[in-house]
Design an enzyme around this catalytic site. Structure first.
Site, PDB file in Angstrom:
ATOM      1  N   HIS A   6     -35.212 -98.420   3.638  1.00 61.95           N
ATOM      2  CA  HIS A   6     -34.115 -98.588   4.684  1.00 61.95           C
ATOM      3  C   HIS A   6     -33.554-100.057   4.824  1.00 61.95           C
ATOM      4  O   HIS A   6     -34.533-100.969   4.714  1.00 61.95           O
ATOM      5  CB  HIS A   6     -34.657 -98.121   6.267  1.00 61.95           C
ATOM      6  CG  HIS A   6     -35.133 -97.097   6.117  1.00 61.95           C
ATOM      7  ND1 HIS A   6     -34.364 -95.687   6.285  1.00 61.95           N
ATOM      8  CD2 HIS A   6     -36.392 -96.356   6.272  1.00 61.95           C
ATOM      9  CE1 HIS A   6     -35.154 -94.848   6.248  1.00 61.95           C
ATOM     10  NE2 HIS A   6     -36.278 -95.255   6.247  1.00 61.95           N
ATOM     11  N   GLU A  44     -46.210 -85.409  -4.699  1.00 58.31           N
ATOM     12  CA  GLU A  44     -47.422 -86.091  -4.043  1.00 58.31           C
ATOM     13  C   GLU A  44     -47.279 -86.842  -2.599  1.00 58.31           C
ATOM     14  O   GLU A  44     -47.828 -87.524  -2.127  1.00 58.31           O
ATOM     15  CB  GLU A  44     -47.919 -87.246  -5.310  1.00 58.31           C
ATOM     16  CG  GLU A  44     -48.076 -86.770  -6.427  1.00 58.31           C
ATOM     17  CD  GLU A  44     -47.141 -86.308  -7.433  1.00 58.31           C
ATOM     18  OE1 GLU A  44     -47.400 -85.872  -8.637  1.00 58.31           O
ATOM     19  OE2 GLU A  44     -45.925 -86.352  -6.985  1.00 58.31           O
ATOM     20  N   SER A  45     -46.104 -86.508  -1.976  1.00 58.56           N
ATOM     21  CA  SER A  45     -45.625 -87.174  -0.860  1.00 58.56           C
ATOM     22  C   SER A  45     -44.255 -87.585  -0.806  1.00 58.56           C
ATOM     23  O   SER A  45     -43.324 -86.792  -0.809  1.00 58.56           O
ATOM     24  CB  SER A  45     -46.680 -87.865  -0.434  1.00 58.56           C
ATOM     25  OG  SER A  45     -46.624 -88.257   1.257  1.00 58.56           O
ATOM     26  N   CYS A  61     -50.480 -88.965  -3.290  1.00 64.65           N
ATOM     27  CA  CYS A  61     -51.893 -88.458  -3.464  1.00 64.65           C
ATOM     28  C   CYS A  61     -52.233 -88.027  -4.877  1.00 64.65           C
ATOM     29  O   CYS A  61     -50.984 -88.417  -5.547  1.00 64.65           O
ATOM     30  CB  CYS A  61     -52.017 -87.378  -2.469  1.00 64.65           C
ATOM     31  SG  CYS A  61     -50.852 -85.816  -2.929  1.00 64.65           S
ATOM     32  N   SER A 101     -29.953 -95.779   3.457  1.00 67.59           N
ATOM     33  CA  SER A 101     -31.355 -95.163   3.682  1.00 67.59           C
ATOM     34  C   SER A 101     -31.390 -94.336   2.322  1.00 67.59           C
ATOM     35  O   SER A 101     -30.566 -93.884   1.776  1.00 67.59           O
ATOM     36  CB  SER A 101     -31.416 -94.398   4.766  1.00 67.59           C
ATOM     37  OG  SER A 101     -31.635 -95.408   6.026  1.00 67.59           O
TER      38      SER A 101
END
Length: 507
Positions: free
Chosen positions: A435, A429-430, A450, A422
């Site tokens: 996975h 921006e996020s 974003c 993972s």
């Protein structure tokens, strides 16, 4: 006894009591306890209220119940083994005596430190001890040295030795930039000053150029890693180059130390060669009539002697070291202040002014009422043909983030035994997440950005690296309105069951 009234954990409480027993002076105890200053203040306040501690106007002393608490915690007064002449650093400054005299004369009239920039300069002896250690390690003579932030004016001390080939300073404070340039001209020193913030990209001519860097980073997690990343960007590739920096326990807890040490060793081909506690002592920066914490008698008046100290680190690059690629981040108070900051319990007037007037703190932005805030791509990769996806995954994620116009803040990649992984990437921006199920040659991908960052670029870079024979994706508009699914590009091949025979995805 009063233990139930205390919010410090047993290890924290033991450190604090040990420092009080050894030092008695509240400021010196705060400087040597190995705890963030807000935790010291909280602990002393509660110990006084519980009757475990007394203050006579100058000294802290344990009461009978305080001694009982210390015994319960196994705290005793140990002999102090520190060398008095070298302040416990093990460094003799004799060979730099002339440099010290010239340095003290040259820094007369220096600008007063601003808490808005997390400034506070070291004593002359501490600056010279750092220089002496760098000289002894072979990191000064005929070397190019980069100094990142220089409220200590260490660049002047380094150049005064006459040993470096050149010294370059990057400093945000225009007052300090002007002072260093004027002092260098008066003394005929080879110092170049760039007046700019480290949140910006470094000048291209500084990338990969230097033999060593020196910095005192801000001690938030992001600020600390920003300063050190920029230092590594300036170093030459390959082995034998050095980074020097100071970190306190006064504004950094031990968990934060763990985070940045882990991040540095994961992100850069380096080794820690020196960790020198209490190596640097800082001059008192308070005004004589200031009251740091008026409501708490032990800290109601400034310390008469320096108390704020830091640990000095040296790291050295390994043969495979490559300077990281440069990046830009948005600056703000989060680079300078967190829950460990001294300002949490003691705020200077210039910080309050900076919070409202500084260009580092953007004006509040009204929250949008109709616009979407970002795009969120959920992708499925099947029959992935890259048999060693972990080999270059970190570098691919870093490259994809930059290419998309996003800012990488943190990354964690975890390998599962015997197979699978993972990966989580925190962006300004996020985020990005992957996975993997190697037994099905399948990877689930999630990219949310974003602003101007383009999540499609990241998806395409990951697709090129993982080489799925089949893929599909949906794009969501994220914001305040109803959840919107945008038309997806046509899949490369029709999606098949996870249990369709496929090439192995080995990790």
């Amino acid at each position: 006894m009063a233990g139930g009234m205390l919010t410090l954990g047993r290890p924290e409480l033991a450190r604090l009591l040990r420092a009080i027993l050894r030092e008695e002076d509240p400021w010196q105890a705060a400087g040597t306890a190995g705890l963030p200053f807000p935790r010291v203040v909280e602990g002393i306040r509660q110990l006084l209220a519980a009757g475990a501690l007394a203050f006579d106007g100058k000294r802290l002393q344990l009461t009978e119940s305080g001694h009982a608490l210390a015994r319960d915690l196994g705290v005793t007064v140990a002999p102090d083994p520190r060398c008095r002449s070298c302040q416990g650093t093990g460094v003799d400054l004799g060979f730099l005596r002339e440099v010290a005299q010239r340095y003290e004369a040259l820094v007369q009239g220096r600008p007063e430190p601003l808490a808005a920039y997390d400034q506070g300069y070291q004593t002359t002896d501490s600056v010279l001890r750092r220089v002496a250690l760098m000289v002894a390690q072979g990191d000064v003579e005929d070397k190019e040295i980069l100094v990142l932030g220089d409220d200590d004016l260490a660049s002047l001390a380094l150049a005064l030795t006459g040993l470096p080939r050149s010294v370059v300073v990057i400093e945000i404070d225009q007052r300090l930039c002007a002072f260093i340039e004027q002092a260098a001209r008066r003394a005929g020193l080879n110092i170049t000053v760039y007046c700019r913030s480290l949140t910006e990209r470094l000048p291209p001519e500084l990338l990969g150029r230097f033999d060593a860097f020196l910095t005192d980073p801000t001690e938030t997690e992001h600020g600390l890693l920003l300063f050190l990343d920029k230092g590594f960007m300036g170093l030459k590739r390959g082995e034998g180059h050095a980074g020097y920096f100071g970190i306190t326990r006064i504004e950094s807890n031990i968990a934060k130390w763990h985070v940045w040490q882990r991040e540095l060793l994961t992100r850069h081909a380096i080794a820690f060669t020196h960790i020198l506690p209490d190596f640097s002592l800082y001059a008192n920066w308070e005004e004589p009539d200031e009251q740091p914490i008026p409501g708490l008698p032990p800290f109601a008046r400034p310390s008469p002697t320096p108390w704020y100290r830091s640990t000095f680190f040296r790291v050295e690059t390994l043969p495979e070291f490559q300077p990281p690629e440069d990046y830009v981040i948005e600056g703000g108070r989060e680079l300078y202040e967190d829950e460990d900051a001294i300002d949490k319990v003691w705020r200077s007037p210039d910080v309050d002014q900076a919070l409202t007037a500084s260009v580092m703190t953007p004006a509040p932005t009204p929250f949008p009422t109709s616009l979407t805030l970002g795009r969120h791509i959920i992708a499925e990769f099947w029959k992935c043909q890259n048999r060693e996806p972990l080999r270059r995954l970190k570098q691919v994620l870093e490259h994809a983030t930059r290419k998309a116009g996003a800012t990488l803040l943190n990354m964690k990649i975890h390998r599962f035994v015997p197979d699978g992984f993972s990966a989580l990437v925190l962006l300004a921006e996020s985020h990005i997440s992957l996975h993997a199920w190697p037994e099905y040659a399948y990877v689930a991908v999630d990219v949310f950005t974003c602003g101007e960052a383009d999540p499609e670029v990241i998806i395409e870079e990951l697709k090129a690296y993982l080489q799925p024979a089949e893929s599909a994706q949906i794009t969501l508009e994220r914001g305040l309105g109803p959840l919107m699914v945008l038309p997806a590009p046509p899949p490369e091949a029709e999606a098949s069951s996870l249990r369709t025979p496929s090439l192995p995805l080995s990790v």
